[in-house]
Design an enzyme around this catalytic site. Structure first.
Site, PDB file in Angstrom:
ATOM      1  N   ASN A  28     -13.456  10.070  -0.495  1.00 28.96           N
ATOM      2  CA  ASN A  28     -13.991   9.325  -1.631  1.00 28.96           C
ATOM      3  C   ASN A  28     -14.098   7.871  -1.192  1.00 28.96           C
ATOM      4  O   ASN A  28     -13.116   7.280  -0.734  1.00 28.96           O
ATOM      5  CB  ASN A  28     -13.064   9.440  -2.843  1.00 28.96           C
ATOM      6  CG  ASN A  28     -13.084  10.824  -3.441  1.00 28.96           C
ATOM      7  OD1 ASN A  28     -14.131  11.488  -3.480  1.00 28.96           O
ATOM      8  ND2 ASN A  28     -11.935  11.297  -3.911  1.00 28.96           N
ATOM      9  N   HIS A  81      -6.732   2.931   1.062  1.00 28.04           N
ATOM     10  CA  HIS A  81      -6.266   3.189   2.431  1.00 28.04           C
ATOM     11  C   HIS A  81      -6.982   4.496   2.785  1.00 28.04           C
ATOM     12  O   HIS A  81      -6.790   5.503   2.082  1.00 28.04           O
ATOM     13  CB  HIS A  81      -4.733   3.354   2.435  1.00 28.04           C
ATOM     14  CG  HIS A  81      -4.136   3.673   3.775  1.00 28.04           C
ATOM     15  ND1 HIS A  81      -3.059   2.981   4.282  1.00 28.04           N
ATOM     16  CD2 HIS A  81      -4.426   4.626   4.683  1.00 28.04           C
ATOM     17  CE1 HIS A  81      -2.715   3.485   5.455  1.00 28.04           C
ATOM     18  NE2 HIS A  81      -3.541   4.505   5.725  1.00 28.04           N
ATOM     19  N   HIS A 139      -8.402   7.933   3.446  1.00 26.01           N
ATOM     20  CA  HIS A 139      -7.735   9.244   3.411  1.00 26.01           C
ATOM     21  C   HIS A 139      -8.771  10.341   3.278  1.00 26.01           C
ATOM     22  O   HIS A 139      -9.753  10.206   2.558  1.00 26.01           O
ATOM     23  CB  HIS A 139      -6.707   9.322   2.272  1.00 26.01           C
ATOM     24  CG  HIS A 139      -7.241   8.932   0.934  1.00 26.01           C
ATOM     25  ND1 HIS A 139      -7.420   7.608   0.558  1.00 26.01           N
ATOM     26  CD2 HIS A 139      -7.643   9.663  -0.126  1.00 26.01           C
ATOM     27  CE1 HIS A 139      -7.899   7.561  -0.667  1.00 26.01           C
ATOM     28  NE2 HIS A 139      -8.066   8.804  -1.111  1.00 26.01           N
ATOM     29  N   HIS A 163      -3.473   0.642   8.446  1.00 23.27           N
ATOM     30  CA  HIS A 163      -4.111   0.377   7.153  1.00 23.27           C
ATOM     31  C   HIS A 163      -5.571  -0.021   7.333  1.00 23.27           C
ATOM     32  O   HIS A 163      -5.866  -1.125   7.796  1.00 23.27           O
ATOM     33  CB  HIS A 163      -3.351  -0.734   6.426  1.00 23.27           C
ATOM     34  CG  HIS A 163      -3.901  -1.027   5.066  1.00 23.27           C
ATOM     35  ND1 HIS A 163      -3.679  -0.202   3.993  1.00 23.27           N
ATOM     36  CD2 HIS A 163      -4.687  -2.040   4.615  1.00 23.27           C
ATOM     37  CE1 HIS A 163      -4.294  -0.698   2.926  1.00 23.27           C
ATOM     38  NE2 HIS A 163      -4.912  -1.814   3.282  1.00 23.27           N
ATOM     39  N   CYS A 206       0.839  -1.204   0.000  1.00 28.27           N
ATOM     40  CA  CYS A 206       0.000   0.000   0.000  1.00 28.27           C
ATOM     41  C   CYS A 206       0.872   1.252   0.000  1.00 28.27           C
ATOM     42  O   CYS A 206       1.700   1.448   0.890  1.00 28.27           O
ATOM     43  CB  CYS A 206      -0.916  -0.027   1.227  1.00 28.27           C
ATOM     44  SG  CYS A 206      -1.769   1.526   1.515  1.00 28.27           S
ATOM     45  N   ASP A 224      -0.951  16.228  -1.729  1.00 32.60           N
ATOM     46  CA  ASP A 224      -1.351  15.303  -2.787  1.00 32.60           C
ATOM     47  C   ASP A 224      -0.383  15.445  -3.973  1.00 32.60           C
ATOM     48  O   ASP A 224       0.000  16.552  -4.358  1.00 32.60           O
ATOM     49  CB  ASP A 224      -2.793  15.608  -3.229  1.00 32.60           C
ATOM     50  CG  ASP A 224      -3.394  14.490  -4.060  1.00 32.60           C
ATOM     51  OD1 ASP A 224      -4.313  13.821  -3.560  1.00 32.60           O
ATOM     52  OD2 ASP A 224      -2.942  14.293  -5.210  1.00 32.60           O
ATOM     53  N   CYS A 267       0.539   3.311   3.190  1.00 28.57           N
ATOM     54  CA  CYS A 267       1.254   2.693   4.321  1.00 28.57           C
ATOM     55  C   CYS A 267       2.739   3.013   4.234  1.00 28.57           C
ATOM     56  O   CYS A 267       3.394   3.301   5.242  1.00 28.57           O
ATOM     57  CB  CYS A 267       1.058   1.186   4.329  1.00 28.57           C
ATOM     58  SG  CYS A 267      -0.535   0.642   4.970  1.00 28.57           S
ATOM     59  N   GLY A 313     -14.819   7.483  -7.110  1.00 23.70           N
ATOM     60  CA  GLY A 313     -13.492   7.636  -7.706  1.00 23.70           C
ATOM     61  C   GLY A 313     -12.345   7.318  -6.766  1.00 23.70           C
ATOM     62  O   GLY A 313     -11.219   7.766  -6.981  1.00 23.70           O
TER      63      GLY A 313
HETATM   64  P1  DGP Z   1      -8.746   9.066  -4.141  1.00 23.05           P
HETATM   65  O1  DGP Z   1      -9.279   9.305  -5.501  1.00 23.05           O
HETATM   66  O2  DGP Z   1      -9.679   9.659  -3.091  1.00 23.05           O
HETATM   67  O3  DGP Z   1      -8.419   7.622  -3.859  1.00 23.05           O
HETATM   68  O4  DGP Z   1      -7.421   9.904  -4.060  1.00 23.05           O
HETATM   69  C1  DGP Z   1      -6.136   9.394  -3.958  1.00 23.05           C
HETATM   70  C2  DGP Z   1      -5.192  10.552  -4.039  1.00 23.05           C
HETATM   71  O5  DGP Z   1      -3.907  10.113  -3.677  1.00 23.05           O
HETATM   72  C3  DGP Z   1      -5.052  11.187  -5.426  1.00 23.05           C
HETATM   73  O6  DGP Z   1      -5.521  12.534  -5.356  1.00 23.05           O
HETATM   74  C4  DGP Z   1      -3.567  11.146  -5.738  1.00 23.05           C
HETATM   75  C5  DGP Z   1      -2.942  10.839  -4.395  1.00 23.05           C
HETATM   76  N1  DGP Z   1      -1.755  10.001  -4.468  1.00 23.05           N
HETATM   77  C6  DGP Z   1      -1.681   8.754  -5.034  1.00 23.05           C
HETATM   78  N2  DGP Z   1      -0.443   8.265  -4.888  1.00 23.05           N
HETATM   79  C7  DGP Z   1       0.279   9.209  -4.217  1.00 23.05           C
HETATM   80  C8  DGP Z   1       1.635   9.266  -3.786  1.00 23.05           C
HETATM   81  O7  DGP Z   1       2.443   8.354  -3.965  1.00 23.05           O
HETATM   82  N3  DGP Z   1       2.007  10.388  -3.125  1.00 23.05           N
HETATM   83  C9  DGP Z   1       1.140  11.422  -2.880  1.00 23.05           C
HETATM   84  N4  DGP Z   1       1.623  12.498  -2.234  1.00 23.05           N
HETATM   85  N5  DGP Z   1      -0.139  11.388  -3.275  1.00 23.05           N
HETATM   86  C10 DGP Z   1      -0.566  10.302  -3.938  1.00 23.05           C
END
Ligand code: DGP
Length: 116
Positions: free
Chosen positions: A89, A100, A102, A48, A6, A32, A9, A95
């Site tokens: 979400n 995990h 958030h 997790h 993950c 993000d 994680c 989407g």
């Molecule tokens: P969701 O669609 O709610 O599952 O949003 C997941 C968010 O996580 C998306 O806006 C991009 C972000 N994200 C995915 N991988 C990484 C990463 O490796 N680092 C960071 N900082 N953000 C990430």
């Protein structure tokens, strides 16, 4: 529990780099990687939980902690008085891409409603 597969994680365990803005024993918050607003921070439990239901079942208090941290970060990022949005979400139609739990904190621009 942590899951080596993950990505969140791995960020929580500091094995993968992220721009961390806040951290305590239970959670970590970072910018993000694909920001949808000038301020786009993700607040995650270090443990997790694949979904909100898992978190609610196993440790309902963690969801309140994520919210409390988001409010604090919004003040620090100077969007508390301007306005901001907090979003979980959940599932395919919302989407969710990372399984995990958030909490998204979005701010720094006028946010449209309803969301897409
Ligand atoms: P969701 O669609 O709610 O599952 O949003 C997941 C968010 O996580 C998306 O806006 C991009 C972000 N994200 C995915 N991988 C990484 C990463 O490796 N680092 C960071 N900082 N953000 C990430």
């Amino acid at each position: 529990m942590s899951n080596s597969e993950c990505v969140f994680c791995r960020i929580g365990a500091r094995k993968l780099h992220a721009m961390v803005v806040h951290e305590d024993d239970d959670l970590i918050a970072f910018r993000d990687i694909n920001p949808q607003a000038p301020i786009h921070v993700l607040i995650i439990p270090k443990k997790h939980y694949p979904s909100l239901y898992d978190a609610h079942r196993e440790d309902p208090g963690i969801l309140g902690k994520l919210n409390a941290a988001a409010l604090q970060i919004a003040e620090k990022e100077r969007v508390a008085s301007r306005g901001f949005r907090l979003v979980f979400n959940h599932g395919d139609e919302a989407g969710q891409t990372v399984h995990h739990v958030h909490l998204h904190l979005l701010g720094g621009r006028a946010l449209r409603w309803p969301p897409g």
